[in-house]
Scaffold this motif. Sequence first.
Motif, mmCIF file in Angstrom:
data_model
loop_
_atom_site.group_PDB
_atom_site.id
_atom_site.type_symbol
_atom_site.label_atom_id
_atom_site.label_comp_id
_atom_site.label_asym_id
_atom_site.label_seq_id
_atom_site.Cartn_x
_atom_site.Cartn_y
_atom_site.Cartn_z
ATOM 1 N N ILE A 1 29.080 81.605 -0.948
ATOM 2 C CA ILE A 1 29.923 82.703 -0.485
ATOM 3 C C ILE A 1 30.000 82.724 1.042
ATOM 4 O O ILE A 1 31.001 83.137 1.635
ATOM 5 N N TYR B 1 32.810 80.536 2.006
ATOM 6 C CA TYR B 1 34.098 81.182 1.756
ATOM 7 C C TYR B 1 34.476 82.108 2.914
ATOM 8 O O TYR B 1 35.629 82.155 3.340
ATOM 9 N N TYR C 1 37.567 84.046 2.014
ATOM 10 C CA TYR C 1 37.322 85.486 1.945
ATOM 11 C C TYR C 1 37.391 85.997 3.379
ATOM 12 O O TYR C 1 36.933 85.319 4.307
ATOM 13 N N LYS D 1 24.604 86.863 3.582
ATOM 14 C CA LYS D 1 24.410 87.972 2.651
ATOM 15 C C LYS D 1 22.938 88.199 2.298
ATOM 16 O O LYS D 1 22.591 89.248 1.769
ATOM 17 N N GLY E 1 32.215 82.293 -9.970
ATOM 18 C CA GLY E 1 32.318 81.603 -8.696
ATOM 19 C C GLY E 1 33.427 80.580 -8.728
ATOM 20 O O GLY E 1 34.033 80.327 -9.773
ATOM 21 N N THR F 1 31.147 90.233 -10.113
ATOM 22 C CA THR F 1 30.466 89.963 -8.844
ATOM 23 C C THR F 1 29.164 90.750 -8.785
ATOM 24 O O THR F 1 29.046 91.853 -9.342
#
Length: 324
Positions: free
Chosen positions: A43, A46, A52, A63, A238, A264
């Motif tokens: 992520i 991304y 994103y 994250k 994903g 998610t």
Amino acid sequence: MPKAIRVQDYGGPEVMAYEDVPTPQPGPGQIRIRAGAIGVNFIDIYFRSGAYKAAQLPFTPGKEVAGTVTAVGKGVTGFSVGDRVATGSGEGTYAEEPLIAASAAVHVPDGIDDSTAAGMMLKGLTAEYLLHRTYAVKPGDTILWHAAAGGVGLIACQWAKHLGATVIGTAGSADKAELARAHGCDHVILYREEDVAARVREITDGKGVPVVYDGVGQDTLMGSLDSLAPLGLLASFGSASGPIKALDLGLLAAKGSLYVTRPTLFTYASRPEILAEMAKNLFSVVQSGAVRIPVNRTYKLSEAQQVHRDLAGRETTGSTVMVP
């Protein structure tokens, strides 16, 4: 001054700069931590690439982090300076002293070090919600997990086996297949050499599986649907191969009244009391030894560009962390 990774504009790994930043002061509802280890996940790629969108530019990716609380913002209860904490749904964790929302943090129990905690939060909590909430795996189930040697896969396959399931995994090489077998997979399909759906039918005596967990995306979509039993569920969590662009709902009818969901972690963990429950479940299986957290690569925070190249190039297995 503490260091952090800063992204001025979206692009390749080279857009990540290792820079001095002012020591951040926690606002209401926030805590500041001294990072012990920082988790690295797809992520993050991304967000760095712009697939994103970040809330603003420039930004700090990340994250997942584990460390020690160094400051507490107004209105925060349940956390004090010196507490060991971790999050898998923070913002801007590629930093020596990130700020995170207290509502996204959990206490880390004794016996779990920072690298293990940082390597397990996003991936382990993802495995938790998928196996317990999206589709509750029960003894006797046979499940299919794509990319079984990946970070989420190695945790989830062990956990699914612990729950009493027969676990079918897919992998891209013989080495990764062996790793998947060592972490709970009963059967491993080499997806580059074998027809996944045909092998699943063979393993299940033609029945198919009630659930497919697919973090790969576009490349595996049809194989996933063709592996499902009637009324089966595809949990598409994903898009490592790229997002699914279009899905003809008529296919779901033709292939057995199938279900598809795009869950998610951030939805499941949005309430602190549910997040605490999920984390307790995760920590308990790790502390019991039922699930091992394989932190297979450790980099320095200053090596973030190389980490992203290795992750995107499928050069990593299990969990990858950076240390300040």
